[in-house]
Write an enzyme that holds these catalytic residues in place. Structure first.
Site, short mmCIF file in Angstrom:
data_model
loop_
_atom_site.label_atom_id
_atom_site.label_comp_id
_atom_site.label_asym_id
_atom_site.label_seq_id
_atom_site.Cartn_x
_atom_site.Cartn_y
_atom_site.Cartn_z
N TYR A 1 12.67 9.24 2.69
CA TYR A 1 11.64 8.88 1.70
C TYR A 1 11.57 9.95 0.61
CZ TYR A 1 6.79 8.11 0.01
OH TYR A 1 5.66 7.90 -0.75
N LYS B 1 12.04 9.72 -3.52
CA LYS B 1 10.94 10.06 -4.45
C LYS B 1 11.38 11.17 -5.41
CE LYS B 1 7.50 7.30 -3.51
NZ LYS B 1 7.18 6.24 -4.47
N1 LIG Z 1 -0.26 6.26 0.54
C1 LIG Z 1 0.24 7.47 0.36
O1 LIG Z 1 -0.04 8.42 1.14
C2 LIG Z 1 1.13 7.77 -0.81
C3 LIG Z 1 1.33 9.11 -1.17
C4 LIG Z 1 2.17 9.43 -2.24
C5 LIG Z 1 2.79 8.40 -2.94
N2 LIG Z 1 2.58 7.11 -2.56
C6 LIG Z 1 3.30 6.07 -3.29
O2 LIG Z 1 2.36 5.25 -3.98
C7 LIG Z 1 2.87 3.93 -4.08
C8 LIG Z 1 1.82 2.96 -3.57
O3 LIG Z 1 1.54 3.26 -2.20
P1 LIG Z 1 0.27 2.64 -1.46
O4 LIG Z 1 -0.37 3.75 -0.70
O5 LIG Z 1 -0.56 1.85 -2.42
O6 LIG Z 1 0.99 1.72 -0.40
P2 LIG Z 1 0.75 0.20 -0.02
O7 LIG Z 1 -0.67 -0.19 -0.17
O8 LIG Z 1 1.41 0.03 1.31
O9 LIG Z 1 1.58 -0.57 -1.14
C9 LIG Z 1 2.97 -0.62 -1.16
C10 LIG Z 1 3.31 -1.96 -1.74
O10 LIG Z 1 4.72 -2.03 -1.98
C11 LIG Z 1 5.04 -3.38 -1.84
N3 LIG Z 1 6.44 -3.54 -1.50
C12 LIG Z 1 7.15 -2.96 -0.51
N4 LIG Z 1 8.41 -3.40 -0.51
C13 LIG Z 1 8.50 -4.28 -1.53
C14 LIG Z 1 9.53 -5.11 -2.04
N5 LIG Z 1 10.77 -5.11 -1.50
N6 LIG Z 1 9.26 -5.89 -3.11
C15 LIG Z 1 8.04 -5.92 -3.67
N7 LIG Z 1 7.00 -5.19 -3.22
C16 LIG Z 1 7.24 -4.38 -2.16
C17 LIG Z 1 4.19 -3.93 -0.70
O11 LIG Z 1 3.97 -5.31 -0.94
P3 LIG Z 1 3.65 -6.41 0.20
O12 LIG Z 1 2.21 -6.79 0.02
O13 LIG Z 1 4.59 -7.54 -0.10
O14 LIG Z 1 3.95 -5.76 1.54
C18 LIG Z 1 2.94 -3.09 -0.78
O15 LIG Z 1 1.82 -3.77 -1.25
C19 LIG Z 1 4.19 3.91 -3.31
O16 LIG Z 1 5.25 4.09 -4.20
C20 LIG Z 1 4.07 5.11 -2.41
O17 LIG Z 1 5.34 5.62 -2.05
C21 LIG Z 1 1.76 6.77 -1.53
#
Ligand SMILES: NC(=O)c1ccc[n+]([C@@H]2O[C@H](COP(=O)([O-])OP(=O)(O)OC[C@H]3O[C@@H](n4cnc5c(N)ncnc54)[C@H](OP(=O)(O)O)[C@@H]3O)[C@@H](O)[C@H]2O)c1
Length: 254
Positions: free
Chosen positions: A160, A164
């Site tokens: 991951y 990133k």
């Molecule tokens: N949460 C953390 O701790 C954190 C920290 C740093 C950075 N981030 C980054 O912030 C961003 C948002 O994270 P979040 O916390 O909001 O996570 P999240 O709520 O799990 O959202 C991730 C989304 O990505 C979508 N997704 C995954 N694979 C996909 C695909 N093949 N095609 C289209 N959509 C897809 C999922 O859609 P579905 O509804 O279809 O599953 C899901 O809603 C990500 O890039 C993550 O890496 C998160």
């Protein structure tokens, strides 16, 4: 166009069911202007209706849905065309991503490839298309969800983290390439955030809420900042981590 107080007429969220993506769209919507919000999400996601409802409740005047699968690269030009078809996009949030089981990922070729494609190749694919579309309209802001995991790739989450790191570098330089065209790019680097992506995980130091990410992202975008660490301590921590030799990093538990 995104105005000085953060009001937009049209917001696009790629990864339209992402909790952080939605929080950023909500933060923008809360600043007024009753924007249209386009949610680009997998059509079979069980979370689309709730996402649309959340944004309607926050004051969005209209929700548009576009079917978007990050792994279907050939479909991306049509996805971006559809998003820009009816009106300019003022803010595009690149919010999709997967975390997965990091110990499984580095030992499972198929899963590692899917992770790298979702977290690096797909952000590059939509980034190129967003850049060209915004360049053509002569304005726009891209908010790209990176992570502190990409500022120092660590043993504990290197599949991951390495993706990133790549997407972080891509979006930073996309911003440089588009600078003269009036298009801005802000890279957002939170540590752990309390969303479904991290549900059930042990809480790391400096964990924040999605609303903290949204506020920091929108404020940074309005100031034209190239990147933002959501928790301010992560900037010095990231610099310090670069200086720690590998034998010492090996002894640390993160
Ligand atoms: N949460 C953390 O701790 C954190 C920290 C740093 C950075 N981030 C980054 O912030 C961003 C948002 O994270 P979040 O916390 O909001 O996570 P999240 O709520 O799990 O959202 C991730 C989304 O990505 C979508 N997704 C995954 N694979 C996909 C695909 N093949 N095609 C289209 N959509 C897809 C999922 O859609 P579905 O509804 O279809 O599953 C899901 O809603 C990500 O890039 C993550 O890496 C998160």
């Amino acid at each position: 166009m995104l105005n000085a107080v953060g009001q937009a007429q049209h917001i696009l969220v790629l990864g339209g069911t992402s909790e952080i993506g939605l929080a950023i769209a909500q933060e923008l919507t809360s600043r007024g202007g009753n924007p249209v919000v386009t949610l680009a999400a997998r059509e079979n996601s069980p979370r689309i209706d709730a996402a649309a409802e959340t944004l309607r409740g926050a004051g969005a005047s209209q929700i548009r849905l576009v079917n978007f699968d990050a792994l279907d690269f050939d479909s991306h030009p049509a996805v971006i065309d559809a998003a820009f078809a009816e009106q300019d996009v003022d803010v595009a949030v690149v919010a999709f991503g997967t975390l997965g089981d990091q110990e499984e990922l580095w030992q499972n070729q198929a899963k590692a490839v899917a992770s790298a494609q979702t977290n690096y190749t797909a952000p590059v694919s939509v980034g190129v298309l967003l850049g060209q579309a915004m360049r053509k309209q002569g304005h726009g802001t891209i908010i790209a969800m990176s992570s502190v995991a990409g500022t120092k790739v660590r043993r504990s989450n290197f599949v991951y983290g390495s993706a990133k790191a790549g997407m972080d570098g891509f979006y930073l330089q996309l911003g440089e390439a588009l600078r003269k065209d009036g298009v801005k790019v802000t890279v957002v680097r939170p540590g752990q955030v309390r969303t479904k992506m991290t549900a059930g995980m042990k809480e790391a130091p400096l964990t924040v809420n999605k609303e903290d990410v949204a506020e920091a992202a929108v404020d940074a975008a309005l100031k034209g900042e190239r990147f933002v660490f959501v928790h301010k301590l992560f900037w010095p921590v990231s610099v310090a981590l670069q200086l720690i030799p590998a034998p010492i990093m090996r002894k640390l538990s993160f």
